[in-house]
Design a protein around this motif. Structure first.
Motif, PDB file in Angstrom:
ATOM      1  N   SER A   1     -46.328 -20.581 -17.934  1.00 40.78           N
ATOM      2  CA  SER A   1     -46.645 -21.069 -19.384  1.00 40.78           C
ATOM      3  C   SER A   1     -45.300 -20.884 -20.267  1.00 40.78           C
ATOM      4  CB  SER A   1     -47.798 -20.655 -19.858  1.00 40.78           C
ATOM      5  OG  SER A   1     -47.843 -20.467 -21.101  1.00 40.78           O
ATOM      6  N   LYS A   2     -44.825 -19.583 -19.863  1.00 43.83           N
ATOM      7  CA  LYS A   2     -43.539 -19.171 -20.959  1.00 43.83           C
ATOM      8  C   LYS A   2     -42.492 -20.177 -20.640  1.00 43.83           C
ATOM      9  CE  LYS A   2     -40.619 -15.540 -22.008  1.00 43.83           C
ATOM     10  NZ  LYS A   2     -39.952 -14.636 -21.178  1.00 43.83           N
ATOM     11  N   LYS A   3     -42.235 -20.431 -19.309  1.00 43.57           N
ATOM     12  CA  LYS A   3     -41.026 -21.386 -18.965  1.00 43.57           C
ATOM     13  C   LYS A   3     -41.404 -22.728 -19.006  1.00 43.57           C
ATOM     14  CE  LYS A   3     -39.197 -18.820 -14.982  1.00 43.57           C
ATOM     15  NZ  LYS A   3     -39.323 -17.480 -15.431  1.00 43.57           N
ATOM     16  N   THR A   4     -42.416 -23.161 -19.177  1.00 45.36           N
ATOM     17  CA  THR A   4     -42.872 -24.562 -19.316  1.00 45.36           C
ATOM     18  C   THR A   4     -42.761 -24.723 -20.923  1.00 45.36           C
ATOM     19  OG1 THR A   4     -44.750 -24.605 -17.651  1.00 45.36           O
ATOM     20  CG2 THR A   4     -44.736 -26.524 -19.208  1.00 45.36           C
ATOM     21  N   GLN A   5     -42.950 -23.751 -21.761  1.00 45.18           N
ATOM     22  CA  GLN A   5     -42.770 -23.935 -23.089  1.00 45.18           C
ATOM     23  C   GLN A   5     -40.935 -23.592 -23.277  1.00 45.18           C
ATOM     24  OE1 GLN A   5     -44.806 -20.553 -25.302  1.00 45.18           O
ATOM     25  NE2 GLN A   5     -46.742 -21.332 -24.204  1.00 45.18           N
ATOM     26  N   THR A   6     -40.398 -23.126 -22.595  1.00 51.28           N
ATOM     27  CA  THR A   6     -38.843 -23.219 -22.796  1.00 51.28           C
ATOM     28  C   THR A   6     -38.543 -24.797 -22.461  1.00 51.28           C
ATOM     29  OG1 THR A   6     -38.736 -20.950 -21.981  1.00 51.28           O
ATOM     30  CG2 THR A   6     -36.847 -21.961 -21.510  1.00 51.28           C
ATOM     31  N   ALA A   7     -39.014 -25.165 -21.283  1.00 50.55           N
ATOM     32  CA  ALA A   7     -38.629 -26.520 -21.020  1.00 50.55           C
ATOM     33  C   ALA A   7     -38.918 -27.499 -22.166  1.00 50.55           C
ATOM     34  CB  ALA A   7     -39.190 -26.998 -19.897  1.00 50.55           C
TER      35      ALA A   7
ATOM     36  N   PRO B   1     -37.550 -28.823 -14.289  1.00 46.41           N
ATOM     37  CA  PRO B   1     -36.966 -27.909 -15.264  1.00 46.41           C
ATOM     38  C   PRO B   1     -37.466 -26.275 -14.950  1.00 46.41           C
ATOM     39  CG  PRO B   1     -37.989 -29.453 -16.641  1.00 46.41           C
ATOM     40  CD  PRO B   1     -38.260 -29.851 -15.098  1.00 46.41           C
ATOM     41  N   VAL B   2     -38.612 -26.332 -14.582  1.00 47.90           N
ATOM     42  CA  VAL B   2     -39.072 -24.753 -14.613  1.00 47.90           C
ATOM     43  C   VAL B   2     -38.707 -24.305 -13.362  1.00 47.90           C
ATOM     44  CG1 VAL B   2     -41.360 -23.576 -13.654  1.00 47.90           C
ATOM     45  CG2 VAL B   2     -41.473 -25.107 -16.018  1.00 47.90           C
ATOM     46  N   LEU B   3     -38.561 -25.243 -12.243  1.00 42.82           N
ATOM     47  CA  LEU B   3     -37.917 -24.814 -11.085  1.00 42.82           C
ATOM     48  C   LEU B   3     -36.525 -24.280 -11.251  1.00 42.82           C
ATOM     49  CD1 LEU B   3     -38.678 -24.427  -8.031  1.00 42.82           C
ATOM     50  CD2 LEU B   3     -38.163 -27.044  -7.654  1.00 42.82           C
TER      51      LEU B   3
ATOM     52  N   VAL C   1     -28.586 -23.005 -18.078  1.00 49.60           N
ATOM     53  CA  VAL C   1     -29.331 -24.017 -17.228  1.00 49.60           C
ATOM     54  C   VAL C   1     -30.153 -24.962 -17.592  1.00 49.60           C
ATOM     55  CG1 VAL C   1     -31.319 -22.630 -16.803  1.00 49.60           C
ATOM     56  CG2 VAL C   1     -30.837 -23.804 -14.844  1.00 49.60           C
ATOM     57  N   MET C   2     -30.480 -24.890 -19.019  1.00 50.93           N
ATOM     58  CA  MET C   2     -31.359 -25.502 -19.500  1.00 50.93           C
ATOM     59  C   MET C   2     -31.096 -27.218 -19.912  1.00 50.93           C
ATOM     60  SD  MET C   2     -34.193 -24.299 -18.992  1.00 50.93           S
ATOM     61  CE  MET C   2     -35.312 -25.580 -19.422  1.00 50.93           C
ATOM     62  N   PRO C   3     -29.574 -27.197 -20.195  1.00 57.37           N
ATOM     63  CA  PRO C   3     -29.102 -28.780 -20.125  1.00 57.37           C
ATOM     64  C   PRO C   3     -29.293 -29.459 -19.037  1.00 57.37           C
ATOM     65  CG  PRO C   3     -27.767 -27.336 -21.550  1.00 57.37           C
ATOM     66  CD  PRO C   3     -28.799 -26.250 -20.699  1.00 57.37           C
ATOM     67  N   LEU C   4     -28.823 -28.738 -17.942  1.00 54.29           N
ATOM     68  CA  LEU C   4     -28.996 -29.255 -16.651  1.00 54.29           C
ATOM     69  C   LEU C   4     -30.365 -29.460 -16.151  1.00 54.29           C
ATOM     70  CD1 LEU C   4     -26.368 -26.893 -14.658  1.00 54.29           C
ATOM     71  CD2 LEU C   4     -26.021 -29.100 -15.830  1.00 54.29           C
ATOM     72  N   ALA C   5     -31.298 -28.577 -16.556  1.00 56.00           N
ATOM     73  CA  ALA C   5     -32.789 -28.708 -15.977  1.00 56.00           C
ATOM     74  C   ALA C   5     -33.364 -29.947 -16.686  1.00 56.00           C
ATOM     75  CB  ALA C   5     -33.236 -27.396 -16.451  1.00 56.00           C
TER      76      ALA C   5
ATOM     77  N   GLU D   1     -35.188 -33.466 -15.585  1.00 53.66           N
ATOM     78  CA  GLU D   1     -36.276 -34.357 -16.032  1.00 53.66           C
ATOM     79  C   GLU D   1     -35.967 -35.617 -16.850  1.00 53.66           C
ATOM     80  OE1 GLU D   1     -39.220 -32.810 -15.824  1.00 53.66           O
ATOM     81  OE2 GLU D   1     -40.428 -34.254 -17.230  1.00 53.66           O
ATOM     82  N   PHE D   2     -34.961 -35.897 -17.336  1.00 56.97           N
ATOM     83  CA  PHE D   2     -34.585 -37.329 -17.857  1.00 56.97           C
ATOM     84  C   PHE D   2     -34.671 -38.209 -16.858  1.00 56.97           C
ATOM     85  CE2 PHE D   2     -32.116 -35.040 -21.525  1.00 56.97           C
ATOM     86  CZ  PHE D   2     -33.145 -34.832 -22.213  1.00 56.97           C
ATOM     87  N   ILE D   3     -34.034 -37.716 -15.470  1.00 58.47           N
ATOM     88  CA  ILE D   3     -34.153 -38.785 -14.422  1.00 58.47           C
ATOM     89  C   ILE D   3     -35.310 -39.036 -13.619  1.00 58.47           C
ATOM     90  CG2 ILE D   3     -33.124 -38.895 -12.028  1.00 58.47           C
ATOM     91  CD1 ILE D   3     -30.624 -38.807 -13.107  1.00 58.47           C
ATOM     92  N   HIS D   4     -36.189 -37.847 -13.781  1.00 55.95           N
ATOM     93  CA  HIS D   4     -37.526 -37.893 -13.128  1.00 55.95           C
ATOM     94  C   HIS D   4     -38.394 -38.916 -13.992  1.00 55.95           C
ATOM     95  CE1 HIS D   4     -41.544 -36.809 -11.936  1.00 55.95           C
ATOM     96  NE2 HIS D   4     -41.810 -36.140 -12.980  1.00 55.95           N
ATOM     97  N   THR D   5     -38.302 -38.620 -15.251  1.00 55.28           N
ATOM     98  CA  THR D   5     -39.088 -39.509 -16.407  1.00 55.28           C
ATOM     99  C   THR D   5     -38.850 -41.012 -16.002  1.00 55.28           C
ATOM    100  OG1 THR D   5     -39.329 -37.762 -17.603  1.00 55.28           O
ATOM    101  CG2 THR D   5     -39.674 -39.885 -18.665  1.00 55.28           C
ATOM    102  N   SER D   6     -37.174 -41.178 -16.130  1.00 54.41           N
ATOM    103  CA  SER D   6     -36.806 -42.663 -15.723  1.00 54.41           C
ATOM    104  C   SER D   6     -37.401 -43.071 -14.434  1.00 54.41           C
ATOM    105  CB  SER D   6     -35.301 -42.326 -15.663  1.00 54.41           C
ATOM    106  OG  SER D   6     -34.617 -43.206 -14.584  1.00 54.41           O
ATOM    107  N   SER D   7     -37.371 -42.416 -13.499  1.00 56.68           N
ATOM    108  CA  SER D   7     -37.953 -42.816 -12.247  1.00 56.68           C
ATOM    109  C   SER D   7     -39.457 -43.221 -12.374  1.00 56.68           C
ATOM    110  CB  SER D   7     -37.916 -41.642 -10.986  1.00 56.68           C
ATOM    111  OG  SER D   7     -38.657 -40.790 -11.010  1.00 56.68           O
TER     112      SER D   7
END
Ligand code: GRG
Length: 290
Positions: A8-14, A49-51, A66-70, A74-80
């Motif tokens: 949950s903490k990592k998801t919130q960070t994302a 991103p959590v991974l 790491v978070m800009p890369l993460a 997620e941007f690519i995943h959402t685009s797909s």
């Protein structure tokens, strides 16, 4: 911290970083910001991103590296997902619990929304203030995972239909596994770890996790609840698509997902206790209900 709290903490960070780095703007073309943010803000589990964050932290790296890369993943995943739902692909009308992008905005804007997010992912990496060689390596990882011999190639096999078990595995590795593998590689890159043993172990973790994740997606397509998973179920059966469930039966598919998840967990042995989060994540992903 127990696994649920850490997830949950990592998801919130994302979520926090996605909010910070998502496209925003005005102008005559401002509708496109609404289109992309509609799909980004619809939610999603933010597994990629959590991974990336989990891997980076396990290797002693920092969140801000790491978070800009993460987020780019997620941007690519959402685009797909936007493209995957289009009438010319899977023709779905529900995603992340909301009407799909083309139902909400029309096909042309949905197509452009997916395109825009794809380019924006690379813009995000370029603007992250990373050393040039790190940025270049990140672009290489993400472009090859998303492109011809990665996710797009996997979708090509998907459209044609896999004719054998081996082809089905290739399809899963490319369509779904490649972006999960990229998330892990970006976590390693952001942590600045260049040890080949570390890379090999985490590559093996990611490769097995990717297949396990897609098998569970197949299982959810059969026994998931539409309201919980936020997308239509029974899609593969409706269009006669070969998957793990109709190839091996539901119990066979379940067994296979456990086997791949076990392979993923075993690959982490060299990290000992430090890999607790990633080990639990593998279990969480194959027992998830959405
Ligand atoms: C973007 C150029 C470009 C091409 C897209 C349509 C396509 C090519 C590829 C399909 C990729 C795809 C949708 C693979 C399925 C992967 C999968 C299991 C998605 C669901 O992921 P979750 O469960 O979803 O993580 P949430 O909504 O939680 O993020």
């Amino acid at each position: 911290m127990n696994f649920t709290d850490e997830l949950s903490k990592k998801t919130q960070t994302a979520e926090r970083w996605l909010k910070r780095l998502s496209p925003n703007g005005e102008g005559y073309h401002k509708t496109i910001f609404e289109v992309v943010n509609y799909s980004l803000e619809a939610g999603g589990k933010r597994i990629r991103p959590v991974l990336a964050l989990g891997v980076c932290e396990m290797l002693g790296g920092r969140e801000e590296d790491v978070m800009p890369l993460a987020c780019a993943v997620e941007f690519i995943h959402t685009s797909s997902l936007i493209h995957d739902d289009l009438p010319c692909m899977d023709d779905d009308d529900l995603r992340r619990g909301k009407p799909t992008s083309h139902i909400r905005f029309g096909e042309a804007l949905a197509l452009l929304g997916g395109d825009a997010l794809l380019f924006y992912a690379f813009e995000t990496i370029a603007n992250a203030g990373l050393p040039a060689d790190t940025a270049l390596e990140a672009v290489k990882i993400l472009a090859s995972a998303s492109g011809i011999s990665g996710m797009v190639g996997g979708q090509v096999i998907d459209i044609k239909g896999a004719d054998s078990y081996d082809e089905l595995i290739s399809l899963y590795k490319m369509k779904t596994g490649a972006l999960l593998e990229a998330s892990v590689k970006l976590g390693v890159l952001a942590a600045g770890n260049t040890d080949p043993k570390v890379r090999d172990a985490l590559d093996a973790y990611a490769a097995n996790l990717g297949i396990a994740f897609q098998i569970k997606d197949d299982i959810l397509d059969v026994e998931g609840e539409e309201k919980v998973i936020g997308k239509k179920t029974g899609r593969d059966a409706a269009i006669g698509k070969k998957n793990f469930v109709n190839s091996l039966g539901i119990d066979g598919a379940r067994l296979a997902s456990v086997e791949y998840a076990n392979n993923a967990k075993n690959a982490l042995q060299m990290f000992g206790d430090k890999s607790k989060f990633l080990v639990s994540l593998a279990d969480y992903l194959i027992f998830r209900n959405k």
